[in-house]
Design an enzyme around this catalytic site. Structure first.
Site, PDB file in Angstrom:
ATOM      1  N   GLY A  63       0.838  -1.095  -0.046  1.00  0.00           N
ATOM      2  CA  GLY A  63       0.022  -0.010   0.128  1.00  0.00           C
ATOM      3  C   GLY A  63       1.008   1.323  -0.064  1.00  0.00           C
ATOM      4  O   GLY A  63       2.065   1.214   0.382  1.00  0.00           O
TER       5      GLY A  63
ATOM      6  N   GLY B 156       0.511  -5.181   1.001  1.00  0.00           N
ATOM      7  CA  GLY B 156      -0.961  -4.922   0.268  1.00  0.00           C
ATOM      8  C   GLY B 156      -1.216  -5.853  -0.886  1.00  0.00           C
ATOM      9  O   GLY B 156      -2.286  -6.333  -1.084  1.00  0.00           O
TER      10      GLY B 156
END
Length: 453
Positions: free
Chosen positions: A73, A123
């Site tokens: 992320g 992520g």
């Protein structure tokens, strides 16, 4: 003369493609290693809903452009949002969107295939790990690197890392170490292993399937399996090092793990001693708070459903965004922004200074840092019958040992049993042999389980 400020398709951070039976999302931020942003997550959700409801969509595929599937992320932006009262809600919203996406992808009503042809971390692991078909290549690099940056493994890590063989998940959660290539497949984090150059042909084959069943998809991917070359090195977490790993990381406190590693650093087996010394050095570089929070999360996650684990991690993320530890700022700033070498300025600086009270900030309901935790709300279009992410993976170590413990069986019969059970899947025989060598005694042809030391 007017100027069109809308992004062209090639500039969109996520591309959506339709090809025969398949519908594919393509992460398209190659210069940022396809790091996830709020914009990307918000664009994917309605598209996944549309595909889930479409009779023309038979298979959903996830891929990435460039050197990465997805490197994680965009935590640098999340950090900046978390530092200010008026933007903190944006940081928390990012994690909510991300974790709900992780759950959606675990419960898609259509078969889901992810191609891990490159960097797959943080992520990116969350996007991939619940797919029943996770295809690794020689370019795969897999890690949950959060303790490096003063954070905690999330995106369901407390659920999936607590369920892979032995204590490998605990080791990966605490050390942030990277797995490469075939070992991503052999340790169960991918279900298949193919050569990177064959990926385009594989995707074309999948798109040509008519009314594909999961078994058909599995067989199709298996046809592209890349076999181990005679001179290809074995994975680094095997044999005596793996035995040492399982022994050291079985504990429920980081201090006990460190104590065992310290003893192993004087082991008569040079390879074990070297591994233990290097692992101690690695843990010393990590945030002491993150190490304790990560271990607690993995232990709790083993008893939870995926949704429960994600909700727990939502609390952990909210606590970090709300100032429960200064390490979130110190780690991201040092590692990702300034890119400084050496150990970040962690606070507390030592394991023994991280009290139960500090750890409780991330888990206890009455914590002052959990007041803003949102509830995860999966959408209606997901399936109630989630696909088993391990169905098409290699057999688990526990499954192999259960067979040995419950009956008298010869090595040829054991190998034949699992080869038949897994329809001659590539890698099954090698996995069974590795487990038997490490966990069993073979007298004549008879396999006997031996108690761990």
């Amino acid at each position: 003369m007017s100027t069109n400020t809308q992004a062209t398709p090639l500039e969109q951070p996520v591309l959506f493609e339709s090809n025969g039976a398949t519908r594919t999302y393509v992460l398209n931020r190659a210069s940022k290693l396809n790091a996830l942003t709020s914009e990307m997550l918000k664009s994917m959700r309605p598209q996944l809903e549309q595909w889930s409801k479409s009779d023309l969509c038979k298979i959903i595929v996830g891929t990435g452009i460039g050197r990465a599937f997805c490197a994680g992320g965009d935590v640098a932006t999340v950090l900046q949002h978390s530092l200010h009262d008026d933007t903190r809600s944006k940081a928390i919203e990012f994690f909510k969107d991300e974790f709900e996406m992780n759950y959606i992808l675990s419960a898609l009503p259509k078969p889901y295939v992810t191609i891990l042809d490159g960097i797959t971390m943080g992520g990116g692991v969350g996007l991939a790990i619940s797919a029943p078909f996770r295809v690794a290549t020689e370019k795969s690099l897999f890690a949950m690197p959060e303790t490096k940056i003063g954070y905690c493994p999330d995106v369901g890590a407390s659920f999936f890392l607590s369920r892979i063989d032995g204590e490998i998940g605990t080791y990966l959660a605490l050390t942030s170490e990277t797995l490469a290539g075939r070992e991503v497949f052999e340790l169960g984090l991918a279900t298949h292993f193919v050569s990177s150059r064959t990926v385009p042909n594989l995707l074309a084959r999948l798109s040509d399937l008519e009314e594909p069943t999961p078994a058909m998809i599995d067989r199709t991917i298996e046809e592209y399996h890349s076999t181990r070359l005679p001179d290809e090195p074995v994975g680094k977490l095997t044999g005596s090092k793996r035995q040492a790993l399982d022994m050291a990381f079985r504990h429920d406190t980081v201090e006990e793990i460190v104590d065992d590693l310290t003893k192993l650093a004087s082991n008569s087996d040079d390879s074990v001693a070297k591994w233990a010394s290097e692992t101690l050095e690695t843990l010393h570089m990590r945030s002491p708070t993150s190490l304790k929070v990560a271990l607690e999360a993995v232990r709790r996650g083993k008893k939870m459903t995926l949704l429960q684990a994600l909700q727990m991690e939502m609390g952990i993320a909210t606590a970090y965004c709300s100032g429960a530890s200064p390490d979130f700022n110190a780690g991201i700033t040092a590692v990702l922004v300034a890119k400084t070498q050496g150990r970040p300025a962690w606070s507390p600086d030592q394991l023994d200074e991280v009290s139960d009270t500090i750890v409780g900030r991330f888990f206890e309901r009455q914590s002052d840092y959990l007041g803003a935790v949102p509830s995860l709300t999966p959408p209606d279009f997901v399936s109630n019958n989630k696909q088993n992410p391990m169905k098409f993976a290699l057999p688990s170590e526990d499954g192999i040992l259960q067979m040995v413990k419950t009956r008298a069986i010869s090595l040829p019969d054991l190998l034949a049993h699992f080869d038949n059970l897994y329809s001659s899947k590539q890698g099954v025989v090698e996995k069974v042999v590795e487990v038997v060598k490490r966990r069993c005694d073979v007298i004549g042809n008879q396999v006997n389980w031996k108690e761990p030391l």
